[in-house]
Design a protein around this motif. Structure first.
Motif, PDB file in Angstrom:
ATOM      1  N   MET A  77       0.837  -1.198   0.000  1.00 28.14           N
ATOM      2  CA  MET A  77       0.000   0.000   0.000  1.00 28.14           C
ATOM      3  C   MET A  77       0.873   1.249   0.000  1.00 28.14           C
ATOM      4  SD  MET A  77      -3.273   0.401  -0.101  1.00 28.14           S
ATOM      5  CE  MET A  77      -3.661   1.825   0.928  1.00 28.14           C
ATOM      6  N   ALA A  78       0.638   2.103  -0.970  1.00 27.42           N
ATOM      7  CA  ALA A  78       1.389   3.355  -1.000  1.00 27.42           C
ATOM      8  C   ALA A  78       0.917   4.252   0.143  1.00 27.42           C
ATOM      9  CB  ALA A  78       1.177   4.051  -2.337  1.00 27.42           C
ATOM     10  N   ILE A  79       1.856   4.978   0.722  1.00 26.26           N
ATOM     11  CA  ILE A  79       1.531   5.896   1.807  1.00 26.26           C
ATOM     12  C   ILE A  79       1.474   7.297   1.224  1.00 26.26           C
ATOM     13  CG2 ILE A  79       2.276   6.751   4.063  1.00 26.26           C
ATOM     14  CD1 ILE A  79       4.145   4.142   4.068  1.00 26.26           C
ATOM     15  N   LYS A  80       0.320   7.947   1.330  1.00 24.19           N
ATOM     16  CA  LYS A  80       0.208   9.316   0.822  1.00 24.19           C
ATOM     17  C   LYS A  80       0.690  10.280   1.891  1.00 24.19           C
ATOM     18  CE  LYS A  80      -3.555   8.698  -2.501  1.00 24.19           C
ATOM     19  NZ  LYS A  80      -2.659   8.510  -3.630  1.00 24.19           N
ATOM     20  N   GLU A  81       1.622  11.122   1.521  1.00 25.84           N
ATOM     21  CA  GLU A  81       2.223  12.059   2.466  1.00 25.84           C
ATOM     22  C   GLU A  81       2.464  13.390   1.783  1.00 25.84           C
ATOM     23  OE1 GLU A  81       3.081  13.066   5.210  1.00 25.84           O
ATOM     24  OE2 GLU A  81       2.834  11.381   6.561  1.00 25.84           O
ATOM     25  N   ARG A  82       2.925  14.347   2.558  1.00 22.22           N
ATOM     26  CA  ARG A  82       3.426  15.610   1.982  1.00 22.22           C
ATOM     27  C   ARG A  82       4.746  15.860   2.686  1.00 22.22           C
ATOM     28  NH1 ARG A  82       1.563  14.879   6.870  1.00 22.22           N
ATOM     29  NH2 ARG A  82       1.083  16.759   8.020  1.00 22.22           N
ATOM     30  N   MET A  83       5.725  16.242   1.874  1.00 18.12           N
ATOM     31  CA  MET A  83       7.082  16.370   2.394  1.00 18.12           C
ATOM     32  C   MET A  83       7.869  17.314   1.515  1.00 18.12           C
ATOM     33  SD  MET A  83       8.598  12.611   3.140  1.00 18.12           S
ATOM     34  CE  MET A  83       8.112  11.695   4.581  1.00 18.12           C
ATOM     35  N   SER A  84       8.919  17.879   2.083  1.00 19.11           N
ATOM     36  CA  SER A  84       9.884  18.613   1.265  1.00 19.11           C
ATOM     37  C   SER A  84      10.814  17.581   0.619  1.00 19.11           C
ATOM     38  CB  SER A  84      10.691  19.566   2.135  1.00 19.11           C
ATOM     39  OG  SER A  84      11.559  18.836   2.977  1.00 19.11           O
ATOM     40  N   GLY A  85      11.570  18.015  -0.380  1.00 19.09           N
ATOM     41  CA  GLY A  85      12.532  17.123  -1.028  1.00 19.09           C
ATOM     42  C   GLY A  85      13.590  16.624  -0.052  1.00 19.09           C
ATOM     43  N   ASN A  86      14.022  17.499   0.843  1.00 16.57           N
ATOM     44  CA  ASN A  86      14.998  17.080   1.861  1.00 16.57           C
ATOM     45  C   ASN A  86      14.412  15.989   2.754  1.00 16.57           C
ATOM     46  OD1 ASN A  86      17.202  18.733   1.244  1.00 16.57           O
ATOM     47  ND2 ASN A  86      16.399  20.441   2.445  1.00 16.57           N
ATOM     48  N   GLU A  87      13.175  16.181   3.166  1.00 18.19           N
ATOM     49  CA  GLU A  87      12.526  15.191   4.031  1.00 18.19           C
ATOM     50  C   GLU A  87      12.342  13.872   3.280  1.00 18.19           C
ATOM     51  OE1 GLU A  87       9.769  18.107   6.857  1.00 18.19           O
ATOM     52  OE2 GLU A  87       9.056  17.554   4.876  1.00 18.19           O
ATOM     53  N   ALA A  88      12.017  13.980   1.991  1.00 15.46           N
ATOM     54  CA  ALA A  88      11.760  12.772   1.195  1.00 15.46           C
ATOM     55  C   ALA A  88      13.017  11.912   1.079  1.00 15.46           C
ATOM     56  CB  ALA A  88      11.244  13.152  -0.187  1.00 15.46           C
ATOM     57  N   VAL A  89      14.163  12.551   0.784  1.00 16.37           N
ATOM     58  CA  VAL A  89      15.408  11.795   0.662  1.00 16.37           C
ATOM     59  C   VAL A  89      15.824  11.233   2.025  1.00 16.37           C
ATOM     60  CG1 VAL A  89      17.888  12.041   0.222  1.00 16.37           C
ATOM     61  CG2 VAL A  89      16.230  12.907  -1.435  1.00 16.37           C
ATOM     62  N   SER A  90      15.629  12.023   3.072  1.00 16.79           N
ATOM     63  CA  SER A  90      15.957  11.527   4.418  1.00 16.79           C
ATOM     64  C   SER A  90      15.106  10.314   4.755  1.00 16.79           C
ATOM     65  CB  SER A  90      15.712  12.620   5.457  1.00 16.79           C
ATOM     66  OG  SER A  90      16.412  13.786   5.117  1.00 16.79           O
ATOM     67  N   TYR A  91      13.849  10.355   4.340  1.00 15.40           N
ATOM     68  CA  TYR A  91      12.940   9.243   4.604  1.00 15.40           C
ATOM     69  C   TYR A  91      13.409   7.988   3.862  1.00 15.40           C
ATOM     70  CZ  TYR A  91       8.492   7.139   5.976  1.00 15.40           C
ATOM     71  OH  TYR A  91       7.542   6.349   6.555  1.00 15.40           O
ATOM     72  N   ALA A  92      13.884   8.193   2.628  1.00 15.69           N
ATOM     73  CA  ALA A  92      14.422   7.063   1.865  1.00 15.69           C
ATOM     74  C   ALA A  92      15.639   6.474   2.587  1.00 15.69           C
ATOM     75  CB  ALA A  92      14.808   7.513   0.458  1.00 15.69           C
ATOM     76  N   ILE A  93      16.483   7.348   3.111  1.00 11.93           N
ATOM     77  CA  ILE A  93      17.677   6.875   3.837  1.00 11.93           C
ATOM     78  C   ILE A  93      17.248   6.081   5.079  1.00 11.93           C
ATOM     79  CG2 ILE A  93      19.711   7.627   5.152  1.00 11.93           C
ATOM     80  CD1 ILE A  93      19.851  10.045   3.138  1.00 11.93           C
ATOM     81  N   ARG A  94      16.229   6.595   5.773  1.00 11.17           N
ATOM     82  CA  ARG A  94      15.722   5.868   6.942  1.00 11.17           C
ATOM     83  C   ARG A  94      15.252   4.465   6.551  1.00 11.17           C
ATOM     84  NH1 ARG A  94      11.490   3.994   9.222  1.00 11.17           N
ATOM     85  NH2 ARG A  94       9.914   4.829   7.821  1.00 11.17           N
ATOM     86  N   GLN A  95      14.558   4.382   5.423  1.00 11.93           N
ATOM     87  CA  GLN A  95      14.028   3.079   5.017  1.00 11.93           C
ATOM     88  C   GLN A  95      15.134   2.119   4.578  1.00 11.93           C
ATOM     89  OE1 GLN A  95      11.005   4.636   2.189  1.00 11.93           O
ATOM     90  NE2 GLN A  95       9.501   3.718   3.556  1.00 11.93           N
ATOM     91  N   ILE A  96      16.206   2.688   3.998  1.00 16.83           N
ATOM     92  CA  ILE A  96      17.319   1.844   3.543  1.00 16.83           C
ATOM     93  C   ILE A  96      18.197   1.422   4.729  1.00 16.83           C
ATOM     94  CG2 ILE A  96      19.431   1.836   2.144  1.00 16.83           C
ATOM     95  CD1 ILE A  96      17.923   3.870   0.264  1.00 16.83           C
ATOM     96  N   ASN A  97      18.285   2.300   5.724  1.00 18.69           N
ATOM     97  CA  ASN A  97      19.120   2.047   6.900  1.00 18.69           C
ATOM     98  C   ASN A  97      20.553   1.662   6.516  1.00 18.69           C
ATOM     99  OD1 ASN A  97      19.984   1.701   9.503  1.00 18.69           O
ATOM    100  ND2 ASN A  97      18.914  -0.241   9.855  1.00 18.69           N
ATOM    101  N   PRO A  98      21.281   2.566   5.871  1.00 22.13           N
ATOM    102  CA  PRO A  98      22.654   2.250   5.470  1.00 22.13           C
ATOM    103  C   PRO A  98      23.569   2.127   6.684  1.00 22.13           C
ATOM    104  CG  PRO A  98      22.050   4.490   4.810  1.00 22.13           C
ATOM    105  CD  PRO A  98      20.886   3.933   5.535  1.00 22.13           C
ATOM    106  N   ASP A  99      24.792   1.638   6.460  1.00 21.37           N
ATOM    107  CA  ASP A  99      25.678   1.361   7.593  1.00 21.37           C
ATOM    108  C   ASP A  99      26.348   2.617   8.153  1.00 21.37           C
ATOM    109  OD1 ASP A  99      25.240  -1.451   7.432  1.00 21.37           O
ATOM    110  OD2 ASP A  99      26.553  -1.490   5.670  1.00 21.37           O
TER     111      ASP A  99
END
Lengths: 202, 393
Positions: free
Chosen positions: B1-23
């Motif tokens: 299920m897609a999550i509908k949100e509103r975000m700035s571009g900075n927040e969006a990329v940070s959210y992607a990083i959170r989901q990836i959880n890099p080392d």
């Protein structure tokens, strides 16, 4: 974007015009609309004139330029009327909302002959009464929603309460004051809109 | 299920990083950097991810530490903007030549001087010959989607190159817009666990990273790097196809908007493409055959594909949000013109420089450019082949 409205905010750095634009985007999003809220940055310093923008539409928004022909202009600081051409490009069918303690007629005379609707609100007074401090952005936000009609009052109030409860989770004592500020501003504008309609039909 | 949100571009990329959880994420935590390291460090402080955040004293160190971490075998990234990228320059080349698949979240802003903080592509374009993959975004959605695709592209064994995921400073990085996010679980499955083949902290299988190479061999190393970048093209398309399967959103090397029967095409990178699409719709209502080619992947450069996409147009406007200071046009102008010539696509091509240091680009600017192309082709109007948009006379 063919269906939708464009809003331009004029304020001074530190007054919260950018925050108000982002909050409006937030609350409009929650009512299921497509939104854009963005500031135009200059040198970052307190008191410098700043501009922020909103696009709100039922359609997907693709345009990424500033707004030159807004439907509504919101002036958070009336001293800007001396230095910024706040009505530039403002549509005649739209309106301008100015935060001031002065009479509407006095402000209307300082708007470079703008022929559309003019609304005034003393956001400072409302803020001092409800929050004890001068944070004009909550009343200005409510005024903008009231004049533009982007969403019904009840929906706006419900969503704003949720926003404030989230934003001020660590400062719950300011939530009621902010909600009161929104209600007072809405009351004031609804009255102004009503009396304007009556004078038009008279 | 897609999550509908509103975000700035900075927040969006940070959210992607959170989901990836890099080392590991080394980053210089203040200006000229962006909110991205700040938001990610908040996720870390809240215990939402276990990425090791290393605050460093400069971007030179940020990229050095990211290289070190990636070479050690850790999935690594950093984030920067503008002058921060310029200070990384020496290390950018090392990351690519050592074939380290690390990621960089770049928010495109101008370089000094005059001192200015706003959007243009001088920073990213300045790094165009460093051997990195560069992918650009039109809006917050694309910045998010592109970041999720970054590691699957970079870590592919046929690629093994660093990747820069770019978005327009302020215009998308600070603008709040609607976005559709994927579920955390979907992202984790899509990106997968990092399985480096060769790395420093690998007992029993020692390697050297970054040793001296004599002239007798160094040139082959450089050619191999170039081959890897060429390989990236197909991998980018493959990853996009997999991404479409999980998100429903498709991506290519570039997006063609109403170009199929278009006589006049505007070619550009980034957020202004959305504005140009609106101009296309407005002009189509008037019966004009116009379209937009929005370049997503600038490195590797899809020269042949672009030339083919433009083959049946009468004229192309090539828009650069960057000046090359060579008296002959911007980076896109030069590379697209070369692509057209080599592939024998002999159409009119005008290079426009726009949006430097945050100068706005509007729907009417785009309409004017289409109008000029038409005037040139239909009425033989002399048009400067390299010119500025919205320049104060």
């Amino acid at each position: 974007m063919k269906n939708g409205i464009e809003i331009r905010w004029h304020g001074r750095g530190g007054q919260g015009a950018k925050t108000a634009a982002l909050l409006l985007a937030d609350v409009a999003f929650k009512t299921g609309q497509n939104v854009q809220g963005f500031p135009e940055y200059g040198p970052e310093r307190m008191g410098a004139p700043i501009t922020a923008y909103n696009r709100i539409s039922a359609d997907k928004i693709r345009v990424h330029s500033n707004i030159y022909h807004p439907d509504y202009v919101v002036v958070v600081d009336e001293t800007l009327l001396d230095s910024v051409d706040v009505t530039a490009g403002l549509k005649k069918t739209g309106a301008i909302i100015v935060n001031t303690a002065k009479a509407k007629e006095e402000i209307a005379g300082r708007l470079n002959g703008y022929e559309g609707r003019v609304f005034t609100i003393d956001a400072r007074k409302i803020s001092m009464e409800t929050l004890g401090k001068n944070f004009p952005n909550s009343p200005m936000l409510a005024a903008t929603v009231a004049v533009s009609g982007v969403m019904p009052r009840e929906k706006f109030i419900t969503e704003m309460r949720a926003s404030y409860e989230h934003k001020f989770a660590k400062k719950p004592e300011v939530i009621d004051g902010n909600m009161k500020a929104l209600e007072l501003a809405f009351d004031h504008l609804e009255k102004a809109i009503k009396s304007e309609k009556m004078s038009l039909t008279a | 299920m897609a999550i509908k949100e509103r975000m700035s571009g900075n927040e969006a990329v940070s959210y992607a990083i959170r989901q990836i959880n890099p080392d590991v994420m080394p980053a210089f935590p203040i200006t000229p950097s962006t909110e991205i390291p700040q938001i990610v460090s908040t996720y870390i402080a809240n215990g939402e991810i276990d990425t090791e955040f290393i605050p460093v004293e400069s971007e030179h160190s940020a990229m050095s530490a990211t290289i070190g971490a990636e070479a050690a075998g850790a999935r690594s990234l950093t984030a920067t903007s503008s002058a921060g990228l310029a200070l990384m320059w020496e290390e950018l080349l090392l990351a690519a030549s050592n074939r380290l698949p690390l990621a960089l979240a770049l928010v495109n802003r101008t370089l000094s001087g005059p001192i200015n903080i706003n959007c243009d592509h001088s920073d990213g374009m300045g790094a165009r010959d460093t051997g990195w993959i560069q992918i650009y975004a039109e809006n917050n959605q694309e910045a998010y989607d592109n970041f999720l695709q970054a590691y699957p592209i970079a870590e592919n064994p046929n690629v093994h190159l660093p990747i820069m995921i770019c978005q327009d400073g302020f215009i998308t990085s600070h603008a709040v817009e609607n976005i559709e996010l994927l579920e955390d679980e979907t992202v984790r499955e899509f990106v997968g666990e990092y399985q480096p083949e060769e790395y420093l902290l690998n007992p029993g299988k020692p390697i050297a990273v970054g040793p001296y190479s004599v002239s007798n061999y160094a040139m082959e190393g450089k050619k191999n790097q170039e081959i890897a970048l060429e390989n990236a093209k197909q991998v980018i398309l493959d990853v996009a196809e997999k991404f479409r399967a999980v998100s429903g959103r498709g991506y290519g090397l570039f997006e063609e908007y109403k170009t199929e029967d278009a006589e006049y095409i505007m070619l550009m990178i980034g957020s202004a493409a959305g504005t140009a699409k609106q101009a296309v719709d407005d002009l189509r209502d008037q019966g004009k055959k116009v379209g937009v080619l929005k370049l997503r992947v600038f490195r590797p450069f899809p020269a042949k594909e672009i030339a083919e996409a433009l083959r049946h147009a009468k004229a192309v406007a090539i828009l650069d949000r960057c000046e090359s200071y060579n008296g002959n046009g911007g980076p896109l102008g030069g590379e697209v013109s070369a692509a057209l010539f080599r592939n024998k696509v002999m159409i009119e091509a005008v290079n426009y420089i726009y949006g430097l240091a945050g100068r706005d680009f509007t729907v009417s600017d785009a309409c004017d450019i289409f109008g000029e192309l038409e005037d040139m082709v239909q009425n033989g109007k002399e048009v400067e082949q390299y010119q500025y948009v919205r320049l104060r006379k």
